[in-house]
Write an enzyme that holds these catalytic residues in place. Structure first.
Site, mmCIF file in Angstrom:
data_model
loop_
_atom_site.group_PDB
_atom_site.id
_atom_site.type_symbol
_atom_site.label_atom_id
_atom_site.label_comp_id
_atom_site.label_asym_id
_atom_site.label_seq_id
_atom_site.Cartn_x
_atom_site.Cartn_y
_atom_site.Cartn_z
ATOM 1 C CB CYS A 122 -1.015 -0.038 1.139
ATOM 2 S SG CYS A 122 -2.370 1.142 0.854
ATOM 3 C CD GLU B 260 -1.502 -5.697 5.545
ATOM 4 O OE1 GLU B 260 -1.123 -6.018 4.397
ATOM 5 O OE2 GLU B 260 -2.005 -4.599 5.812
ATOM 6 C CG HIS C 78 -3.753 -3.230 3.198
ATOM 7 N ND1 HIS C 78 -2.738 -2.770 4.008
ATOM 8 C CD2 HIS C 78 -4.300 -2.133 2.620
ATOM 9 C CE1 HIS C 78 -2.681 -1.451 3.951
ATOM 10 N NE2 HIS C 78 -3.616 -1.045 3.107
#
Ligand code: MN
Length: 247
Positions: free
Chosen positions: A112, A224, A222
């Site tokens: 990001c 994660e 994202h």
């Protein structure tokens, strides 16, 4: 993989203001690196880039996390009123670290804001605000009430390189991603190419273009927040750790 798990440096932003000054990092980044077999090491900003770059030698890879906007002066533009959450110390820290990592061939995954920072550190430019610069684009911003792992749009791979290798996919293949950004890569840096785009043409991934170059990948979404439920997103962190484990 070597006996010692690779050490992955994750730069932090400036500490929060207030009575208790704290560094902050989403726990999902740490969990994703651990799950991939690496050891995350959190790296606070430093006013001295030379000291920082020297510290980078102790690590095997670099992960750039999300966050606020990078100051547009670092890509030769004046900031519009829509630029938000700036942190000059973090910008300077991460630009120095990324340039050193690229110079030394240290594996690098950036997420990001991190992908935008990678773009700038290597000489590219951003759209300061997608809705302003590309009024026909999808709304890529976080929508209130949606969970962080909400799959907002697809991205299509358009380069047979590091992203495709990490995901085990080919050119034209699509993956569903979350989306919490209002900026995006405009001009990729020299030596880099757009590795994936959203259906509206917005660049969603950036990578070093040469097939024999070091691992340097930026994704606008994202992973994660997706890695625990979507194995292809965990594979991005495994790719970083695997490359970091190579001598
Ligand atoms: Mn997006």
């Amino acid at each position: 993989m070597s006996a010692c798990p690779p050490l992955i440096a994750i730069p932090l932003g400036s500490p929060t203001d207030g009575a208790t000054s704290l560094y902050a990092l989403g726990a999902a980044y740490v969990a994703a690196i651990y799950a991939a077999g690496g050891v995350p090491v959190l790296l606070p900003p430093d006013d001295d880039p030379t000291a920082l770059v020297a510290r980078l030698d102790a690590f095997d890879g670099l992960l750039l996390a999300g966050g606020g906007d990078v100051l547009p002066e670092f890509y030769g533009q004046s900031a519009t009123a829509l630029v938000q959450g700036v942190d000059r110390a973090r910008d300077l820290t991460e630009i120095a670290l990324v340039q050193a990592a690229l110079e030394h061939g240290m594996p690098l995954l950036s997420i990001c804001r991190g992908a935008q920072l990678l773009c700038i550190a290597a000489g590219g430019t951003l759209h300061q605000d997608i809705q302003t610069n590309l009024p026909c684009a999808l709304d890529h911003r976080h929508q209130p009430g949606r969970p962080r792992d909400h799959l907002s749009h697809t991205v299509a791979l358009e380069h047979s390189g590091q992203l495709a290798w990490a995901l085990g996919l080919g050119v034209g293949d699509e993956v569903h991603v979350n989306s919490r950004h209002h900026q995006a890569v405009d001009t990729p840096p020299p030596d880099f190419c757009a590795a994936a785009r959203a259906p509206d043409g917005v660049i969603e991934a950036l990578e070093l273009a040469s097939s024999n170059s070091a691992f340097a990948l930026g994704v606008q979404w994202h992973p994660e927040d997706l890695a625990s439920r979507h194995d292809c997103m965990a594979s991005l962190f495994r790719a970083l750790v695997r490359r970091a484990a190579q001598p």
